[in-house]
Enzyme design. Structure first.
Site, short mmCIF file in Angstrom:
data_model
loop_
_atom_site.label_atom_id
_atom_site.label_comp_id
_atom_site.label_asym_id
_atom_site.label_seq_id
_atom_site.Cartn_x
_atom_site.Cartn_y
_atom_site.Cartn_z
N ASP B 235 0.90 -1.32 -0.10
CA ASP B 235 0.07 -0.02 -0.06
C ASP B 235 0.95 1.32 0.12
O ASP B 235 0.68 2.19 -0.73
CB ASP B 235 -0.94 0.05 1.13
CG ASP B 235 -1.61 1.00 1.40
OD1 ASP B 235 -2.64 1.50 0.46
OD2 ASP B 235 -1.56 2.12 2.23
N LYS B 239 1.47 4.57 -3.04
CA LYS B 239 1.35 5.76 -2.67
C LYS B 239 2.79 6.40 -3.22
O LYS B 239 2.71 7.41 -3.91
CB LYS B 239 0.86 5.96 -1.31
CG LYS B 239 -0.22 5.78 -0.87
CD LYS B 239 -0.57 5.58 0.66
CE LYS B 239 -1.99 5.11 0.99
NZ LYS B 239 -1.95 4.99 2.59
#
Lengths: 376, 376
Positions: B235, B239
């Protein structure tokens, strides 16, 4: 290619850097599909413009020449004969500027960019709004003037940008506008928005007397020529007012409670700069030292901040926890803490360099580029 | 009144909060001269739309009904008969969505908003771009897919907004775009962009074993149902990739070096969640404890960060000074440090809540409102 016509008022420090940035970003902006068409540059006495503002622009060679002249502190009127442009002076300046706004405002759009520090641009800015122009400001004075002036300038909120009026290029206003438009109610803003006072307050922590810290700050070039211009808090109050008005608060400068770091009897009308620095300010050392000690005993340090809360803006010294982002502030950084529904216990914090012509001009340029969707 | 037609894909957590925000901001947005016209809401199985998307919209009563149904975890197809709208299902979903994009994209403009967490919206998003629609994403997957997909989605950079893909509603992307458009070259970005890993790393400082901290985080609801989804770093890498691509770097997920906090042999395919939490993770305690101690001896703490520099994105544990903004990070905050020409020695720092449906939806709404100048 989307064209953004720009008329620049004020080509000293920030304005000159803006022109340099515009020229050096040509290929970057071309890739973005945008071209900034500079159709006029003014200083307080003169306007330089192409012969036909509808078809021509000031070319990069001329803009570089303008930067060179202004970097030596000379006036625009000293501009040599490169040809292909006209220079108008004094009484013609404002009529000609208005004429350009009339010609371009509604036809192609025009961004009138105010990088001056003048009170006197407000009239032409108000006319520019009427003529359908966009407004971009580094100048704090137009947006901290009367509410009548403010309402006029902010009549079409998408047509006015003024990021660089608070925290130089820091994305404070852009971020605040996002919070506002998402319906997240802002409860409180606390900001250390003066590089000078940020430096002074953090140096006091080490036990140095105020007088010594201010004298050092002046030597380092961190203060205005008369340091009382910083120590009086008026500049911080202006920034606080700008943020408060963005939140919709109907506030004027006179209603802001400002704690000046020097008493009235040491004011500029009553005491020379030298006298203040050598005889006046030492009388303030003891009181500040006691406040620093008192704060320290509670795990706090002093910061000179603006606090916007409810319907009030307050500007002055506050005790803040040593361990908070504000308490840990050092050097030339500004910091803004925004408390809202989404940022409730822990604020949204924006921190970084809060001064400098380069950074301030970068903020103005980002504002100009951000207007692009309003242009044909 | 400027109208922004919106088609929402994904009305679970973030999407549902977005609909609530849209309804509760009606009078605020009316004052701003903007009206968000919701002309379609989808979940993975169904689309709800007015009979005539050109003239009608889903009214606030229906939107509130959608929120109510989704808050119970039900499907859109359970929507009762309020009348005045149609519901299409399954195979018709994508053709009908495309039909709406065709009808509105070029005539009135349409913002296709993806608040799902699906890999499968990419096809309709690509078609929407072709049909002249704007794209607003909370979903990270479309912008972390292949470069071909990315180039298509970002073909018209002003037509795509995805603030809420990084740091929830924190103004990271908006700020970065300002820096980029002002020609200020970004040298380095360091970010702590996972609430879970931010919590885990700061708790480790107090000497607690990793296993205990992760178990506590799971109990507090800070982790995914399988905490390895957080601990693997994927995750954070997504980003980091999003920020790197904004900087123009031609990077794909596979080229990002990700340090997972657990070894391959404890992966989801080889070990159950329970087994990992009770028998697996304790085997990792000692190594992490040693790294914490080693960092501490140098005045540092460990942080799980993404570092974007040069042409690389790296994701993993770094030692950072206890006294840096990153080192002082606590609780559910994210933090991003941006280093550039303007923010050279001291970075531009943006810090605040980095998760939560309310905050994420607020970021999406700000993105939608920011598109207003592109609409008629």
């Amino acid at each position: 290619m989307k064209k953004i016509p720009v008329l620049l008022m004020g080509c000293g420090g920030v304005g000159r850097h803006l022109l340099q940035h515009i020229v050096s970003c040509r290929s970057l902006h071309a890739k973005m599909g945008v071209h900034i068409r500079v159709i006029g540059v003014c200083d307080s006495k003169s306007l330089v413009a192409p012969m036909d503002v509808l078809k021509e622009e000031l070319n990069d060679e001329l803009l570089s020449e303008v930067c060179l002249i202004k970097s030596t502190g000379s006036a625009l009127s000293k501009l040599g004969a490169l040809g292909g442009y006209r220079v108008v002076h004094d009484s013609e300046l404002s009529t000609e500027t208005e004429e350009i706004a009339k010609l371009l405002g509604k036809s192609t759009g025009l961004a009138v960019v105010d990088c001056s520090a003048s009170m006197e641009t407000i009239e032409i800015l108000m006319k520019a709004v009427d003529l359908g122009c966009c407004i971009v400001l580094a100048n704090k004075k137009p947006v901290t003037s009367t509410l009548e002036h403010y309402d006029k300038l902010a009549l079409h909120p998408r047509f006015i940008r003024h990021e660089s009026t608070v925290g130089a290029g820091l994305p404070v206003i852009a971020s605040l506008n996002r919070i506002i438009s998402s319906g997240d109610p802002v409860h409180r803003i606390v900001g250390s928005l003066s590089v000078t006072l940020g430096y002074v307050m953090s140096e006091l922590e080490d036990g140095k007397p105020l007088s010594q810290v201010v004298q050092a700050a002046k030597k380092l070039g961190y203060t205005e020529p008369d340091p009382r211009d910083d120590l009086g808090g008026m500049d911080v109050a202006r920034k606080g007012l700008i943020l408060a008005r963005l939140l919709g608060k109907r506030i004027i400068m006179d209603s802001i409670k400002i704690e000046s770091l020097y008493p009235e009897e040491m004011g500029p009308g009553l005491m020379s700069v030298d006298d203040f620095l050598h005889n006046g300010i030492v009388k303030l050392d003891q009181n500040i030292e006691e406040r620093v000690k008192k704060a320290s005993s509670k795990g706090c340090v002093l910061r000179y901040v603006c606090v916007i809360e409810g319907s009030s803006v307050q500007v002055g010294i506050r005790e803040v926890s040593k361990d908070s982002p504000l308490g840990r502030l050092r050097g030339s950084d500004n910091i803004v803490e925004i408390y809202s529904r989404c940022y409730k216990e822990q604020p949204l914090v924006i921190q970084g360099a809060g001064a400098g012509n380069d950074t301030t001009a970068a903020g103005v340029l980002a504002d100009i580029i951000d207007l692009q969707d309003l242009f044909h």
